[in-house]
Design a protein around this motif. Structure first.
Motif, short mmCIF file in Angstrom:
data_model
loop_
_atom_site.label_atom_id
_atom_site.label_comp_id
_atom_site.label_asym_id
_atom_site.label_seq_id
_atom_site.Cartn_x
_atom_site.Cartn_y
_atom_site.Cartn_z
N PHE A 167 0.83 -1.21 0.00
CA PHE A 167 0.00 0.00 0.00
C PHE A 167 0.86 1.25 0.00
CE2 PHE A 167 -3.63 -2.52 1.61
CZ PHE A 167 -4.55 -2.09 0.69
N ARG A 168 1.84 1.20 0.87
CA ARG A 168 2.72 2.37 0.99
C ARG A 168 3.39 2.64 -0.35
NH1 ARG A 168 5.13 5.65 5.34
NH2 ARG A 168 5.68 7.40 4.02
N LEU A 169 3.78 1.56 -1.01
CA LEU A 169 4.47 1.67 -2.30
C LEU A 169 3.57 2.31 -3.36
CD1 LEU A 169 6.93 0.95 -4.00
CD2 LEU A 169 5.84 -1.22 -4.48
N LEU A 170 2.35 1.83 -3.44
CA LEU A 170 1.41 2.42 -4.41
C LEU A 170 1.19 3.90 -4.09
CD1 LEU A 170 -1.62 0.09 -5.22
CD2 LEU A 170 0.34 0.68 -6.62
N PHE A 171 1.03 4.17 -2.81
CA PHE A 171 0.80 5.54 -2.39
C PHE A 171 1.98 6.44 -2.79
CE2 PHE A 171 1.40 8.89 0.83
CZ PHE A 171 0.22 9.58 0.66
N GLU A 172 3.19 5.99 -2.45
CA GLU A 172 4.38 6.79 -2.75
C GLU A 172 4.55 7.00 -4.26
OE1 GLU A 172 6.24 8.50 -0.75
OE2 GLU A 172 5.28 7.77 1.08
N VAL A 194 -9.02 9.85 -2.35
CA VAL A 194 -8.77 8.95 -3.48
C VAL A 194 -8.09 7.67 -3.02
CG1 VAL A 194 -7.36 8.66 -5.57
CG2 VAL A 194 -8.73 10.72 -5.27
N PHE A 195 -7.05 7.81 -2.18
CA PHE A 195 -6.33 6.61 -1.76
C PHE A 195 -7.14 5.78 -0.77
CE2 PHE A 195 -2.78 8.85 -3.66
CZ PHE A 195 -2.17 7.81 -4.34
N LEU A 196 -7.94 6.45 0.00
CA LEU A 196 -8.81 5.73 0.93
C LEU A 196 -9.76 4.82 0.15
CD1 LEU A 196 -9.12 5.63 3.94
CD2 LEU A 196 -10.77 7.48 3.82
N LYS A 197 -10.35 5.40 -0.87
CA LYS A 197 -11.26 4.65 -1.72
C LYS A 197 -10.51 3.53 -2.44
CE LYS A 197 -15.00 6.99 -3.34
NZ LYS A 197 -15.63 7.99 -4.20
N GLN A 221 -2.45 10.45 8.08
CA GLN A 221 -3.90 10.69 8.12
C GLN A 221 -4.66 9.56 7.45
OE1 GLN A 221 -4.62 14.54 6.40
NE2 GLN A 221 -3.15 15.50 7.77
N LEU A 222 -4.07 9.09 6.37
CA LEU A 222 -4.68 8.01 5.61
C LEU A 222 -4.72 6.74 6.45
CD1 LEU A 222 -5.77 7.47 2.76
CD2 LEU A 222 -3.45 6.91 2.07
N GLU A 223 -3.61 6.46 7.13
CA GLU A 223 -3.56 5.28 8.01
C GLU A 223 -4.62 5.39 9.09
OE1 GLU A 223 0.61 5.08 9.29
OE2 GLU A 223 0.65 3.12 8.30
N ALA A 224 -4.73 6.61 9.65
CA ALA A 224 -5.72 6.82 10.71
C ALA A 224 -7.13 6.60 10.18
CB ALA A 224 -5.58 8.23 11.27
N ALA A 225 -7.39 7.14 9.00
CA ALA A 225 -8.73 7.02 8.42
C ALA A 225 -9.05 5.55 8.13
CB ALA A 225 -8.82 7.84 7.15
N ARG A 266 -1.59 4.02 15.65
CA ARG A 266 -0.58 3.06 16.09
C ARG A 266 -1.07 1.63 15.90
NH1 ARG A 266 -0.27 4.56 21.25
NH2 ARG A 266 -0.25 6.76 20.71
N ARG A 267 -2.31 1.45 16.30
CA ARG A 267 -2.87 0.11 16.20
C ARG A 267 -3.00 -0.30 14.73
NH1 ARG A 267 -7.88 -2.03 17.71
NH2 ARG A 267 -8.80 0.03 17.67
#
Ligand code: ZN
Lengths: 196, 401
Positions: free
Chosen positions: A28-33, A61-64, B65-69, B105-106
């Motif tokens: 996920f982090r990779l796609l995001f970056e 957008v990334f959340l979706k 923020q994204l992680e939190a969401a 964190r979780r």
């Protein structure tokens, strides 16, 4: 040689998406970056340089993307899907706050223009600031097409897929968009030619 | 040719989205159709403007923020265990970040996500590969090169029958080699032996080569000011034409134009060179004064001395005496390059060979009034171009701003 490289690229992209579908955080982090700056740039210029709004859109957008990645079928082009999410998010947001944001955009854009113009001798930045506000004044459909073209470097075919319209429509929106920009920023012609 | 306008396809043309045949049709059409050409100029400006917008960097705050969401979402999903939530995901604002710090964190472990184990080594390897892919993906644009004779080289590699010249790469020919370069979809360049040439840039609004040494012949069917050649002492800007450009080991250049016009430029100094004319250029001086190749020997020697060897007054005197009507090309270019008494003498001779049109005054010309100089040039131009091509002449006239 080139064909082989392309195939393995696609393979890798599929692997990363598969890892995301398994809930792999690193993937996920990779796609995001990889895509965050492009999504952010589109949103930023769509909303006339409004950074808070651009951050919101990027996050949305990334959340979706992450919540729905399970539904993503690997035969569809990933980037098409991503940019469809991006453009929809921008256009929807615009629709919601149309009246208010139009005022705000104009105001913001002017503020940016003045602030950046004040930095003496930075003609280039002034140009960018003026382009930014002229882009923000385009109709949303033209605006989004132009931003997709310049910040993603998509082909007309990819853009047609992302925007859900025909290649002809893409061409005509870009035509109109570019002409509108040129009309508004006619006076920058000499400046740009000298720069080259 | 006029029947089908090309306005609908102009952006696609600028973005290199058209098949070569169609692109060429458009290039040729805008050369002769004023309406489509001004439309093209507008779109070209739009394209250039958009390239001024820098890409922005997403702020670092988005990821946390994204992680939190996401954590919030999964938490809600598990408390709503029996019913899937259909609620739209909303972004979390910076102010909210602290409040959700504990969930962040979780969430960092993605504990509640399906089938999540520890981060696998495999995924890390994939990460590096994709990183590489992402940065390598935009292919450097390149032009096709065809071998005409001998063994031309791109970089250190000899090319076979065909090769690709990428941006930044040098093409070199030895004593026996020749090659032909396809200039995007707008023309061709033939490269003579003992030449060193580099592709500097290729984009829809500008194509640029650098000729360090040797000889090249260009045939360009693009609209004006799309194709440029840098030489050590001047830039040749194509105005729609065919020409030959040579550069020697001292960086001196000579341009011969076969059809159309070429502008040879350095800084504010510009020489417009029409078909049948030539122009020299030298380091330190920049472009010299253009001249017709059929001028008298005395005229040519004197002009070379005036431009590059401090020939001064004696040289100028010979140039003025020897000038024919057609050599008003040279005299017109001399006006801004001399001053005081010399400028007055150039004016007198020019007026004698071809009287200025109405509205162009001696005083105006002597103070280099731009409008008057242009008006006179428009008039003189009839004398510079071959009589036999009135239609072509009209088209070129339109292009020359
Ligand atoms: Zn036309």
């Amino acid at each position: 040689m080139e064909t082989v490289a392309l195939m393995s690229d696609r393979q890798i992209e599929t692997d990363v998406i598969a890892a995301c579908q398994r809930g792999d955080r690193e993937a996920f982090r990779l796609l995001f970056e990889t895509y965050k700056d492009r999504v952010y740039s589109i949103a930023l210029y769509f909303f006339g340089g409004n950074e808070a709004q651009a951050s919101d859109i990027t996050q949305q957008v990334f959340l979706k993307l992450f919540t729905k990645i399970g539904q993503f079928r690997s035969e569809a082009e990933f980037t098409t899907w991503l940019y469809r999410l991006t453009t929809n998010a921008c256009v929807d947001e615009q629709r919601k706050v149309r009246r208010l944001s139009q005022l705000e955009e104009t105001f913001m854009a002017d503020e940016v223009r003045v602030a950046e113009a004040q930095e003496a001798g930075l003609a280039r930045r002034e140009t960018a600031a003026r382009v930014k506000s002229a882009v923000a004044e385009l109709k949303p459909k033209l605006r989004v097409a132009i931003l997709l073209k310049y910040f993603e470097g998509l082909s007309y075919e990819e853009m047609a897929a992302a925007l859900g319209c025909s290649k002809g429509t893409v061409a005509s929106r870009l035509n109109r968009g570019h002409k509108a920009l040129a009309r508004r920023l006619q006076d920058l012609r000499g400046l740009l030619q000298q720069g080259d | 040719m006029f029947r089908q306008h090309v306005r609908k396809n102009l952006t696609a043309y600028c973005h290199d989205e058209l098949a070569p045949v169609e692109a060429r049709r458009i290039a040729e059409h805008i050369l002769v159709c004023q309406r489509c050409r001004s439309e093209y100029e507008a779109i070209k400006l739009g394209v250039a403007l958009m390239r001024e917008l820098p890409a922005a960097h997403a702020p670092e705050t988005i990821w946390p923020q994204l992680e939190a969401a996401l954590a919030q979402q999964t938490e809600q999903a598990s408390s709503d265990a029996t019913q899937a939530t259909t609620e739209q995901s909303r972004p979390v604002h910076i102010a909210d970040t602290q409040a959700t710090a504990h969930t962040t964190r979780r969430f960092a472990l993605f504990a509640s996500w399906p089938r999540v184990a520890a981060v696998s080594c495999a995924a890390l390897v994939v990460a590096c590969l994709v990183g590489g892919w992402y940065y390598l993906r935009p292919d450097a644009p390149s032009w096709e090169v065809a071998r005409l004779a001998g063994a031309p080289q791109i970089g250190r590699e000899r090319i076979g029958e065909r090769g690709q010249l990428a941006v930044g790469e040098w093409l070199e020919t030895d004593n026996n080699s020749r090659a032909q370069i396809s200039v995007a979809h707008i023309g061709e360049v033939e490269v003579e032996p003992q030449t060193r040439i580099r592709l500097v840039e290729t984009r829809p609004t500008e194509h640029r080569l650098e000729l360090a040494r040797g000889t090249m012949h260009a045939r360009i069917w693009a609209p004006p000011r799309l194709f440029f050649v840098d030489t050590p002492s001047a830039v040749a800007a194509d105005l729609g034409c065919a020409y030959t450009l040579e550069v020697d080991d001292h960086g001196r250049g000579l341009l011969h134009v076969t059809t159309g016009y070429v502008a040879l430029e350095r800084g504010a100094r510009e020489s417009i060179v029409p078909a049948g004319a030539a122009c020299a250029t030298a380091p330190g001086t920049g472009p010299g004064t253009p001249f017709f190749e059929d001028a008298s020997d005395d005229f040519l020697h004197a002009l070379a001395a005036f431009d590059f060897k401090q020939g001064g007054d004696t040289a100028l005197k010979t140039v003025l005496t020897e000038a024919r009507v057609r050599d008003t090309l040279t005299l017109w270019h001399l006006l801004p390059r001399v001053d005081g008494d010399e400028r007055a003498r150039v004016y007198e001779r020019l007026a004698q060979l071809s009287p200025p049109p109405e509205g162009v005054t001696r005083d105006g010309v002597l103070r280099l009034d731009e409008q008057m100089l242009k008006q006179w040039k428009d008039e003189l131009e009839n004398r510079w171009l071959p009589e036999s091509f009135p239609a072509v002449r009209k088209a070129w006239r339109n292009l020359w701003q």
